[in-house]
Design a protein around this motif. Sequence first.
Motif, short mmCIF file in Angstrom:
data_model
loop_
_atom_site.label_atom_id
_atom_site.label_comp_id
_atom_site.label_asym_id
_atom_site.label_seq_id
_atom_site.Cartn_x
_atom_site.Cartn_y
_atom_site.Cartn_z
N TRP A 234 0.79 -1.07 -0.11
CA TRP A 234 0.13 0.10 0.24
C TRP A 234 0.85 1.15 -0.04
O TRP A 234 0.61 2.22 -0.98
CB TRP A 234 -1.02 -0.06 1.25
CG TRP A 234 -1.74 0.92 1.42
CD1 TRP A 234 -2.96 1.46 0.67
CD2 TRP A 234 -1.44 2.15 2.28
NE1 TRP A 234 -3.50 2.58 1.38
CE2 TRP A 234 -2.63 3.32 2.36
CE3 TRP A 234 -0.63 2.48 3.20
CZ2 TRP A 234 -2.50 4.31 3.02
CZ3 TRP A 234 -0.42 3.37 4.23
CH2 TRP A 234 -1.38 4.44 4.08
N GLN A 235 1.70 1.14 0.87
CA GLN A 235 2.71 2.46 1.02
C GLN A 235 3.72 2.68 -0.30
O GLN A 235 4.00 3.80 -0.79
CB GLN A 235 3.55 2.31 2.26
CG GLN A 235 4.54 3.59 2.43
CD GLN A 235 3.78 4.82 2.91
OE1 GLN A 235 2.70 4.83 3.79
NE2 GLN A 235 3.86 5.96 2.04
N TYR A 236 4.05 1.45 -0.81
CA TYR A 236 4.84 1.59 -2.12
C TYR A 236 3.83 2.25 -3.22
O TYR A 236 4.47 3.11 -4.03
CB TYR A 236 5.30 0.19 -2.64
CG TYR A 236 6.27 0.16 -3.61
CD1 TYR A 236 7.17 0.49 -4.10
CD2 TYR A 236 5.37 -0.23 -4.92
CE1 TYR A 236 7.92 0.76 -5.14
CE2 TYR A 236 6.04 -0.11 -6.18
CZ TYR A 236 7.14 0.56 -6.56
OH TYR A 236 7.80 0.18 -7.83
N ALA A 237 2.68 1.91 -3.44
CA ALA A 237 1.88 2.41 -4.32
C ALA A 237 1.57 3.88 -4.08
O ALA A 237 1.64 4.63 -5.23
CB ALA A 237 0.37 1.44 -4.33
N LEU A 238 1.52 4.36 -2.95
CA LEU A 238 1.36 5.75 -2.71
C LEU A 238 2.55 6.54 -3.19
O LEU A 238 2.63 7.60 -3.80
CB LEU A 238 0.82 6.10 -1.25
CG LEU A 238 -0.46 5.48 -0.77
CD1 LEU A 238 -0.79 5.69 0.53
CD2 LEU A 238 -1.52 6.34 -1.73
N ASP A 239 3.57 6.15 -2.70
CA ASP A 239 4.89 6.58 -3.08
C ASP A 239 5.36 6.71 -4.54
O ASP A 239 5.72 7.59 -5.04
CB ASP A 239 6.29 5.87 -2.19
CG ASP A 239 5.89 6.02 -0.77
OD1 ASP A 239 5.14 7.01 -0.25
OD2 ASP A 239 6.66 5.13 -0.38
N GLU A 240 4.83 5.67 -5.23
CA GLU A 240 5.05 5.51 -6.73
C GLU A 240 4.22 6.63 -7.34
O GLU A 240 4.68 7.28 -8.37
CB GLU A 240 5.06 4.06 -7.11
CG GLU A 240 5.48 3.90 -8.62
CD GLU A 240 6.86 3.94 -8.67
OE1 GLU A 240 7.28 4.29 -9.78
OE2 GLU A 240 7.70 4.21 -7.81
#
Length: 342
Positions: A234-240
Amino acid sequence: MRQVHLAFAISWVLAVGTSTSSLTGQASLVATGTLSADTVGQGNVFEFSVEIGVPPGSAVYFPDTLPNAFGLESFRTVGWVVEAVGDGGVLTLTYPLIAFEIGLVPVPGLDVFIGPATEIEGQPLPTRSVIGKWSDVAANSRSETLERVSVARQSVWVASPILLEDISAGLEPRLPSDVLGANWDWLSLIVIFSLSAVLLVAVTPMAKKLLTNRSTEEELSEASVRVDPALARWQYALDELDRILSLGLHLDEEVDEFYNRSSGVVRTYVEGLDTAWGPSFTSSELMSQLERWTNGSSLDLYGSMDVAEVVKFGRLRPNADSAESDWRVLRSWVHKSGSIEP
């Protein structure tokens, strides 16, 4: 000792003053050896001193240490001093020795070699003389041009640290049974064990506390290392998504690439929600599955993903504001997806 030195110096002045011949033509050179003591204690250090007259313009060769003998060996390397006397000088060598055997112990003699100082490198002495390298003599490279001056061996009496009176009084080493057996000082043992017990009682609570704190720290550290895979995805998708917006592709007439990357991030994130949703699904099929999974609660997401499909495979090119609006829909849905229940 001082009288011997003075007599030696006077005789050397007379020998030098009356001789006008070359070094090899002089009367034989003489060296005298003396001990710092006739009797030494076992394990004590004493000195063997050698005095020899050095004619002007000479090279002197002597060993750094005396050879080891039975119960005796060199304690340090030789020390030397030189005193100018007339045209020549008197060289004093001091050899520190240590004895280990009891009784009469022989002190080895030594040979000192003297030759011309021409083209010889070494530590300078008064009257144009030098200290030559003993290795030259040991290798027999210059022995044919040198005069040997021998110093006779001597002997020293080494006394035992245990006196005869002590032996007569019954002094003797303790037997192993006295050390390991029952012949103990019980009062000392009681004091030692009592202090050990007090120390153990005082240290035990501190040790338990330290071990407990360490265990707690390790558990917290392990908990911080173990990250929930869903939360990480979830955090990776937001950062990307944030990174894609910062590239400004939609502002540089690369709106198709902007949609392609943004929708690709969302697609990858959605595929991780269910193991049955893999890359074989088209984006439309994937949204259909997601619609059933979320009970149709993500209509804005479906619309933005449809626009992305048209942009990728068609000629639709929304302006920058529209593209950014669709991006916000995608990011908002990902951000809220953690609270969506199927």
